[in-house]
Design a protein around this motif. Structure first.
Motif, PDB file in Angstrom:
ATOM      1  N   MET A  69       0.827  -1.209   0.000  1.00  0.00           N
ATOM      2  CA  MET A  69       0.000   0.000   0.000  1.00  0.00           C
ATOM      3  C   MET A  69       0.862   1.259   0.000  1.00  0.00           C
ATOM      4  O   MET A  69       0.535   2.241  -0.665  1.00  0.00           O
ATOM      5  N   MET A  70       1.956   1.239   0.735  1.00  0.00           N
ATOM      6  CA  MET A  70       2.860   2.398   0.760  1.00  0.00           C
ATOM      7  C   MET A  70       3.492   2.609  -0.613  1.00  0.00           C
ATOM      8  O   MET A  70       3.601   3.745  -1.078  1.00  0.00           O
ATOM      9  N   THR A  71       3.881   1.535  -1.269  1.00  0.00           N
ATOM     10  CA  THR A  71       4.456   1.632  -2.601  1.00  0.00           C
ATOM     11  C   THR A  71       3.440   2.202  -3.587  1.00  0.00           C
ATOM     12  O   THR A  71       3.763   3.090  -4.385  1.00  0.00           O
ATOM     13  N   ALA A  72       2.218   1.714  -3.519  1.00  0.00           N
ATOM     14  CA  ALA A  72       1.162   2.212  -4.407  1.00  0.00           C
ATOM     15  C   ALA A  72       0.871   3.675  -4.137  1.00  0.00           C
ATOM     16  O   ALA A  72       0.710   4.473  -5.077  1.00  0.00           O
ATOM     17  N   THR A  73       0.828   4.066  -2.875  1.00  0.00           N
ATOM     18  CA  THR A  73       0.570   5.460  -2.523  1.00  0.00           C
ATOM     19  C   THR A  73       1.679   6.371  -3.035  1.00  0.00           C
ATOM     20  O   THR A  73       1.414   7.435  -3.605  1.00  0.00           O
ATOM     21  N   ASN A  74       2.919   5.973  -2.855  1.00  0.00           N
ATOM     22  CA  ASN A  74       4.048   6.766  -3.337  1.00  0.00           C
ATOM     23  C   ASN A  74       4.028   6.894  -4.850  1.00  0.00           C
ATOM     24  O   ASN A  74       4.293   7.968  -5.396  1.00  0.00           O
ATOM     25  N   THR A  75       3.718   5.821  -5.527  1.00  0.00           N
ATOM     26  CA  THR A  75       3.652   5.839  -6.985  1.00  0.00           C
ATOM     27  C   THR A  75       2.559   6.785  -7.464  1.00  0.00           C
ATOM     28  O   THR A  75       2.774   7.587  -8.382  1.00  0.00           O
ATOM     29  N   LEU A  76       1.394   6.703  -6.848  1.00  0.00           N
ATOM     30  CA  LEU A  76       0.292   7.589  -7.233  1.00  0.00           C
ATOM     31  C   LEU A  76       0.629   9.053  -6.964  1.00  0.00           C
ATOM     32  O   LEU A  76       0.289   9.932  -7.761  1.00  0.00           O
ATOM     33  N   ASN A  77       1.300   9.329  -5.862  1.00  0.00           N
ATOM     34  CA  ASN A  77       1.711  10.706  -5.572  1.00  0.00           C
ATOM     35  C   ASN A  77       2.701  11.223  -6.607  1.00  0.00           C
ATOM     36  O   ASN A  77       2.624  12.382  -7.021  1.00  0.00           O
ATOM     37  N   GLN A  78       3.629  10.385  -7.032  1.00  0.00           N
ATOM     38  CA  GLN A  78       4.597  10.786  -8.057  1.00  0.00           C
ATOM     39  C   GLN A  78       3.903  11.035  -9.391  1.00  0.00           C
ATOM     40  O   GLN A  78       4.221  11.999 -10.096  1.00  0.00           O
ATOM     41  N   LEU A  79       2.969  10.172  -9.742  1.00  0.00           N
ATOM     42  CA  LEU A  79       2.240  10.359 -10.991  1.00  0.00           C
ATOM     43  C   LEU A  79       1.394  11.626 -10.949  1.00  0.00           C
ATOM     44  O   LEU A  79       1.305  12.357 -11.942  1.00  0.00           O
ATOM     45  N   GLN A  80       0.788  11.924  -9.800  1.00  0.00           N
ATOM     46  CA  GLN A  80       0.003  13.145  -9.657  1.00  0.00           C
ATOM     47  C   GLN A  80       0.892  14.375  -9.800  1.00  0.00           C
ATOM     48  O   GLN A  80       0.506  15.356 -10.420  1.00  0.00           O
ATOM     49  N   SER A  81       2.096  14.320  -9.257  1.00  0.00           N
ATOM     50  CA  SER A  81       3.035  15.435  -9.397  1.00  0.00           C
ATOM     51  C   SER A  81       3.392  15.663 -10.855  1.00  0.00           C
ATOM     52  O   SER A  81       3.478  16.808 -11.322  1.00  0.00           O
ATOM     53  N   LYS A  82       3.593  14.587 -11.583  1.00  0.00           N
ATOM     54  CA  LYS A  82       3.927  14.703 -13.004  1.00  0.00           C
ATOM     55  C   LYS A  82       2.744  15.285 -13.786  1.00  0.00           C
ATOM     56  O   LYS A  82       2.934  16.158 -14.635  1.00  0.00           O
ATOM     57  N   ILE A  83       1.533  14.844 -13.488  1.00  0.00           N
ATOM     58  CA  ILE A  83       0.344  15.379 -14.156  1.00  0.00           C
ATOM     59  C   ILE A  83       0.178  16.862 -13.836  1.00  0.00           C
ATOM     60  O   ILE A  83      -0.134  17.664 -14.713  1.00  0.00           O
ATOM     61  N   ASP A  84       0.411  17.245 -12.576  1.00  0.00           N
ATOM     62  CA  ASP A  84       0.326  18.653 -12.189  1.00  0.00           C
ATOM     63  C   ASP A  84       1.329  19.495 -12.961  1.00  0.00           C
ATOM     64  O   ASP A  84       1.020  20.596 -13.419  1.00  0.00           O
ATOM     65  N   GLN A  85       2.543  18.989 -13.089  1.00  0.00           N
ATOM     66  CA  GLN A  85       3.586  19.729 -13.803  1.00  0.00           C
ATOM     67  C   GLN A  85       3.236  19.886 -15.276  1.00  0.00           C
ATOM     68  O   GLN A  85       3.410  20.959 -15.847  1.00  0.00           O
ATOM     69  N   ILE A  86       2.711  18.848 -15.887  1.00  0.00           N
ATOM     70  CA  ILE A  86       2.310  18.917 -17.292  1.00  0.00           C
ATOM     71  C   ILE A  86       1.186  19.922 -17.475  1.00  0.00           C
ATOM     72  O   ILE A  86       1.197  20.733 -18.411  1.00  0.00           O
ATOM     73  N   SER A  87       0.215  19.911 -16.563  1.00  0.00           N
ATOM     74  CA  SER A  87      -0.900  20.855 -16.686  1.00  0.00           C
ATOM     75  C   SER A  87      -0.431  22.293 -16.508  1.00  0.00           C
ATOM     76  O   SER A  87      -0.920  23.200 -17.191  1.00  0.00           O
ATOM     77  N   LYS A  88       0.529  22.540 -15.620  1.00  0.00           N
ATOM     78  CA  LYS A  88       1.087  23.892 -15.463  1.00  0.00           C
ATOM     79  C   LYS A  88       1.825  24.312 -16.728  1.00  0.00           C
ATOM     80  O   LYS A  88       1.729  25.469 -17.152  1.00  0.00           O
TER      81      LYS A  88
END
Length: 50
Positions: free
Chosen positions: A5-24
Motif C-alpha cells: 500500500m505504501m508503494t502504491a501510494t508513493n507511486t500515485l503521488n509521483q504520478l500526480q506530481s507529473k500530471i500537475d507539472q504537465i498541466s502547469k
C-alpha cells in the motif's frame, strides 16, 4: 500488505506530481518568459524484507 500500500501510494503521488507539472506547462505555454519544467523519476533500489 502494508508495504504494498505504501508503494502504491508513493507511486500515485509521483504520478500526480507529473500530471500537475504537465498541466502547469500547458496552462503557461503562451505567457511571456515561459520556462518549461520537467519532472523525472528515478528507480530506487528495492529494499529486502528481513
Amino acid at each position: 500488505m502494508n508495504r504494498t500500500m505504501m508503494t502504491a501510494t508513493n507511486t500515485l503521488n509521483q504520478l500526480q506530481s507529473k500530471i500537475d507539472q504537465i498541466s502547469k506547462n500547458i496552462a503557461n505555454v503562451d505567457t511571456t518568459a515561459y520556462k518549461k519544467t520537467q519532472t523525472s523519476f528515478n528507480n530506487q533500489p528495492s529494499e529486502r524484507m528481513r
